[in-house]
Scaffold this motif. Structure first.
Motif, PDB file in Angstrom:
ATOM      1  N   GLN A 168       0.825  -1.203   0.000  1.00  0.00           N
ATOM      2  CA  GLN A 168       0.000   0.000   0.000  1.00  0.00           C
ATOM      3  C   GLN A 168       0.864   1.259   0.000  1.00  0.00           C
ATOM      4  OE1 GLN A 168      -2.272  -1.205   3.458  1.00  0.00           O
ATOM      5  NE2 GLN A 168      -4.150  -1.324   2.220  1.00  0.00           N
ATOM      6  N   ASP A 175      -7.230   5.607 -11.691  1.00  0.00           N
ATOM      7  CA  ASP A 175      -7.414   4.299 -11.046  1.00  0.00           C
ATOM      8  C   ASP A 175      -7.523   4.438  -9.530  1.00  0.00           C
ATOM      9  OD1 ASP A 175      -7.329   3.088 -13.515  1.00  0.00           O
ATOM     10  OD2 ASP A 175      -5.316   2.232 -13.262  1.00  0.00           O
ATOM     11  N   ARG A 176      -6.654   5.238  -8.939  1.00  0.00           N
ATOM     12  CA  ARG A 176      -6.688   5.422  -7.479  1.00  0.00           C
ATOM     13  C   ARG A 176      -7.983   6.103  -7.062  1.00  0.00           C
ATOM     14  NH1 ARG A 176      -3.014   2.595  -8.022  1.00  0.00           N
ATOM     15  NH2 ARG A 176      -4.637   1.170  -7.444  1.00  0.00           N
ATOM     16  N   SER A 177      -8.447   7.068  -7.848  1.00  0.00           N
ATOM     17  CA  SER A 177      -9.685   7.763  -7.520  1.00  0.00           C
ATOM     18  C   SER A 177     -10.877   6.801  -7.544  1.00  0.00           C
ATOM     19  CB  SER A 177      -9.929   8.907  -8.504  1.00  0.00           C
ATOM     20  OG  SER A 177     -11.142   9.552  -8.218  1.00  0.00           O
ATOM     21  N   ALA A 178     -10.912   5.938  -8.541  1.00  0.00           N
ATOM     22  CA  ALA A 178     -12.051   5.037  -8.716  1.00  0.00           C
ATOM     23  C   ALA A 178     -12.068   3.874  -7.735  1.00  0.00           C
ATOM     24  CB  ALA A 178     -12.044   4.490 -10.148  1.00  0.00           C
ATOM     25  N   GLN A 179     -10.932   3.563  -7.125  1.00  0.00           N
ATOM     26  CA  GLN A 179     -10.867   2.364  -6.281  1.00  0.00           C
ATOM     27  C   GLN A 179     -11.163   2.615  -4.810  1.00  0.00           C
ATOM     28  OE1 GLN A 179      -7.035   0.699  -7.260  1.00  0.00           O
ATOM     29  NE2 GLN A 179      -7.762  -0.014  -9.249  1.00  0.00           N
ATOM     30  N   GLY A 180     -11.498   3.827  -4.441  1.00  0.00           N
ATOM     31  CA  GLY A 180     -11.750   4.117  -3.031  1.00  0.00           C
ATOM     32  C   GLY A 180     -13.218   4.149  -2.677  1.00  0.00           C
ATOM     33  N   ARG A 181     -13.463   4.103  -1.370  1.00  0.00           N
ATOM     34  CA  ARG A 181     -14.835   4.147  -0.869  1.00  0.00           C
ATOM     35  C   ARG A 181     -15.059   5.313   0.082  1.00  0.00           C
ATOM     36  NH1 ARG A 181     -14.616  -1.520   1.825  1.00  0.00           N
ATOM     37  NH2 ARG A 181     -12.902  -0.313   2.584  1.00  0.00           N
ATOM     38  N   GLU A 214      -6.203   2.535   0.440  1.00  0.00           N
ATOM     39  CA  GLU A 214      -6.754   2.816  -0.889  1.00  0.00           C
ATOM     40  C   GLU A 214      -7.895   3.821  -0.831  1.00  0.00           C
ATOM     41  OE1 GLU A 214      -4.781  -1.209  -1.145  1.00  0.00           O
ATOM     42  OE2 GLU A 214      -6.021  -0.166   0.315  1.00  0.00           O
ATOM     43  N   ASP A 215      -8.689   3.789   0.245  1.00  0.00           N
ATOM     44  CA  ASP A 215      -9.782   4.748   0.392  1.00  0.00           C
ATOM     45  C   ASP A 215      -9.225   6.164   0.577  1.00  0.00           C
ATOM     46  OD1 ASP A 215     -11.615   2.613   0.251  1.00  0.00           O
ATOM     47  OD2 ASP A 215     -11.488   2.311   2.423  1.00  0.00           O
ATOM     48  N   SER A 246      -7.863   7.478  -2.642  1.00  0.00           N
ATOM     49  CA  SER A 246      -8.891   7.929  -3.584  1.00  0.00           C
ATOM     50  C   SER A 246      -9.258   9.384  -3.327  1.00  0.00           C
ATOM     51  CB  SER A 246     -10.131   7.031  -3.506  1.00  0.00           C
ATOM     52  OG  SER A 246     -10.884   7.267  -2.329  1.00  0.00           O
TER      53      SER A 246
END
Length: 191
Positions: A57, A91-97, A119-120, A123
């Motif tokens: 990470q 990709d990083r923006s789309a993979q977070g919650r 990852e959140d 994002s």
């Protein structure tokens, strides 16, 4: 703050402050997030607290940092954004919650759940970079005038003419160097 590490350079703009976790890029680079725990510490400074971080990470974070720096540098120089950097940011923006929430004061704040992962948090940083790179915020991307730094920063000054990523470090160092050069005695005048 943990001892034994260089201080963080904390700014008002999340994504460009994140690129500042590697400073002096054109001199003797200073890595401010050398360990997973140090990334956790930095994220907590920006209210993006996570409980843990793995070495993998940390590498995702560094990849995002370098991608934001590459894209911000290109934007500051009015060049085309590098496609690999744009892909990583997206990709990083789309993979977070993470969720955007409105504070009682009317400001947007990011909320991570108690079980949030690195990852959140990444994002949120990527989304901040996207808003700057897309020109959605008042300001301009610029590069630090320090020849050893040249960090990308987001200039929100009224005149948009700021020269330094951080006046307390790069700006002060450059002003001291100019002062010392101007007041240095020439060898012919020294006795």
């Amino acid at each position: 703050m943990r001892t034994g590490f260089p201080d963080f350079r904390l700014g008002n703009v999340l994504s460009t402050s994140f690129t500042g976790t590697l400073s002096e890029r054109h001199g003797d680079p200073v890595e401010r997030i050398p360990t997973p725990q140090r990334l956790i510490d930095w994220l907590a400074e920006y209210d993006l607290a996570v409980d843990s971080c793995t070495p993998a990470q940390l590498e995702l974070a560094r990849d995002l940092r370098e991608s934001i720096h590459a894209a911000a540098t290109a934007a500051a120089l009015q060049e085309a954004l590098p496609a690999p950097a744009v892909k990583i940011i997206n990709d990083r923006s789309a993979q977070g919650r993470a969720a955007a929430v409105l504070t009682p004061e009317g400001a947007r704040q990011w909320r991570l759940s108690p079980a949030s992962l690195v990852e959140d948090a990444l994002s949120v940083i990527a989304a901040d970079a996207i808003s700057i790179l897309a020109g959605e915020r008042d300001g301009r991307l610029a590069l630090c005038a320090s020849p050893t730094c040249q960090a990308a920063f987001f200039d929100t000054s009224q005149s948009h003419t700021r020269k330094w990523c951080d006046m307390n470090t790069c700006g002060n160092r450059q002003k001291k160097a100019r002062y010392n050069a101007a007041h240095r005695k020439s060898p012919s005048r020294a006795k």
